[in-house]
Design an enzyme around this catalytic site. Structure first.
Site, mmCIF file in Angstrom:
data_model
loop_
_atom_site.group_PDB
_atom_site.id
_atom_site.type_symbol
_atom_site.label_atom_id
_atom_site.label_comp_id
_atom_site.label_asym_id
_atom_site.label_seq_id
_atom_site.Cartn_x
_atom_site.Cartn_y
_atom_site.Cartn_z
ATOM 1 N N LYS A 54 0.849 -1.205 0.000
ATOM 2 C CA LYS A 54 0.000 0.000 0.000
ATOM 3 C C LYS A 54 0.876 1.243 0.000
ATOM 4 O O LYS A 54 0.627 2.201 -0.750
ATOM 5 C CB LYS A 54 -0.931 -0.008 1.220
ATOM 6 C CG LYS A 54 -2.065 -1.018 1.079
ATOM 7 C CD LYS A 54 -2.829 -1.256 2.366
ATOM 8 C CE LYS A 54 -3.800 -2.411 2.177
ATOM 9 N NZ LYS A 54 -4.426 -2.877 3.391
ATOM 10 N N GLN A 98 -4.785 -1.523 9.413
ATOM 11 C CA GLN A 98 -4.572 -2.871 8.869
ATOM 12 C C GLN A 98 -5.127 -3.921 9.838
ATOM 13 O O GLN A 98 -4.787 -3.925 11.019
ATOM 14 C CB GLN A 98 -3.059 -3.088 8.634
ATOM 15 C CG GLN A 98 -2.735 -4.396 7.944
ATOM 16 C CD GLN A 98 -3.311 -4.512 6.529
ATOM 17 O OE1 GLN A 98 -3.222 -3.584 5.741
ATOM 18 N NE2 GLN A 98 -3.925 -5.634 6.225
ATOM 19 N N ASP A 121 -11.487 2.629 3.140
ATOM 20 C CA ASP A 121 -11.780 1.201 2.983
ATOM 21 C C ASP A 121 -13.265 0.990 2.675
ATOM 22 O O ASP A 121 -13.653 -0.060 2.170
ATOM 23 C CB ASP A 121 -11.458 0.457 4.294
ATOM 24 C CG ASP A 121 -10.200 -0.384 4.169
ATOM 25 O OD1 ASP A 121 -9.796 -0.664 3.026
ATOM 26 O OD2 ASP A 121 -9.638 -0.756 5.212
#
Ligand code: NAP
Length: 302
Positions: A54, A98, A121
């Site tokens: 990422k 995460q 997200d």
């Protein structure tokens, strides 16, 4: 005639180039770039490799990237404090925590503490609700379903009026992609069926699909004879079925298979995604797209 291969690796490159160019244009005009923070708790090797990817992608498209690594012993209160800090930070447009988090931390509490307008997200209940309502309400689409929709649209597959069958009803893939495909609008407007473990005659439903999206996590679940000739088959499944040695590095790597019997299915389908190299590369790409979108919302540009 064998199916056209939907190559996520190529479509990812196309989208990342678009995002890089748009980021540069915004920087020139407004003097700002999208800011993304990735919060990593502990040292889970899989999480470290996802976060690294990422970060590399964010750098590549020209974003400001903040990596915030915390020890596994961080308290829930301190983690919530960190999220509050980034919620208030004007230079941060996207906050990513995460998963998984250590057992002493309530994941749901942490994820819902993220400002929905920085929830790149797309899992915050506010964004799930916005997705359900559709249209101009939608801010951030969850990344894997958004990637699936991009693959379908960029491959030129007609979605309006198409019979879409989604195998799987998880909150991260099945439910959101089904919801997205039934919305009125471009790249959607489909007639949608969701099937799951309690569905009778899975094969009958699959055979009706013009677009078959499979996200079950069961290798080879969808048999070639369940595929309608010419259908678009999106295989989201990523299943480790063994290990092999990489010839170049000599390291052991996983053998991955999808939920569809690819070799036979490609002789029947009109379009098909490979595993790996289909849906997989799209998730992080769409995370970048959401982060740029977040800055654009803030700047009031479309
Ligand atoms: P999940 O939470 O385990 O959900 C699986 C769904 O499939 C459930 O709704 C389950 O039904 C259904 N299902 C399982 N076996 C079935 C069967 N035999 N017949 C009919 N339905 C069945 O999985 P997920 O998180 O959605 O992930 C699905 C797959 O996609 C996994 O292989 C995962 O690794 C992969 N994935 C890939 C990406 C990516 O490439 N970026 C991202 C996310 C997930 P019930 O609800 O009835 O149990």
């Amino acid at each position: 005639m064998p199916a056209k291969l939907i190559k996520g690796t190529e479509i990812r490159e196309e989208i990342l180039e678009e995002l890089t160019a748009e980021t540069a244009r915004i920087k020139k005009k407004y003097g700002v770039v999208p800011g993304l923070v990735t919060i990593l708790v502990g040292e889970n090797p899989a999480s470290i490799s996802y976060v690294t990817l990422k970060i590399q992608t964010a750098h590549r498209v020209g974003f400001k990237e903040v990596q915030d690594s915390q020890p596994v012993s961080i308290s829930e209160e301190d983690l919530l404090g960190l999220i509050a800090k980034y919620n208030a930070d004007d230079s941060i447009n996207g906050i990513l925590v995460q998963l998984p988090l250590p057992k002493h931390i309530n994941e749901k509490k942490v994820l819902t503490a993220i400002d929905p307008d920085k929830d790149v997200d797309g899992f915050h209940p506010v964004n799930v609700g916005r997705l359900m309502i559709g249209g101009s309400e939608v801010k951030f689409l969850p990344c894997t379903p958004a990637g699936i929709q991009e693959l379908i649209v960029r491959s030129g597959v007609e979605t309006s009026g198409a019979e879409v069958v989604v195998v799987g009803r998880s909150n991260i893939v099945g439910k959101p992609i089904a919801n997205m495909m039934l919305q009125k609008g471009k790249g959607a407007n489909s007639t949608v069926t969701i099937v799951h473990t309690a569905t009778k005659h899975l094969d009958v439903h699959c055979k009706r699909a013009d677009i078959l999206i499979v996200a079950a996590g069961v290798p080879g679940l969808v048999k070639p004879e369940w595929i309608k000739p010419g259908a678009c088959v999106i295989d989201v499944g990523v299943n480790r079925v063994g290990e092999k040695t990489n010839e170049k590095t000599g390291k052991k790597v996983a053998i991955l298979k999808g939920d569809v019997d690819f070799d036979k299915a490609k002789e029947i389908a009109g379009w098909i995604t490979p595993v790996p190299g289909g849906v997989g590369p799209m998730t992080i790409t769409m995370l970048m797209k959401n982060t740029l979108k977040s800055l654009k919302f803030k700047l009031g540009i479309s």
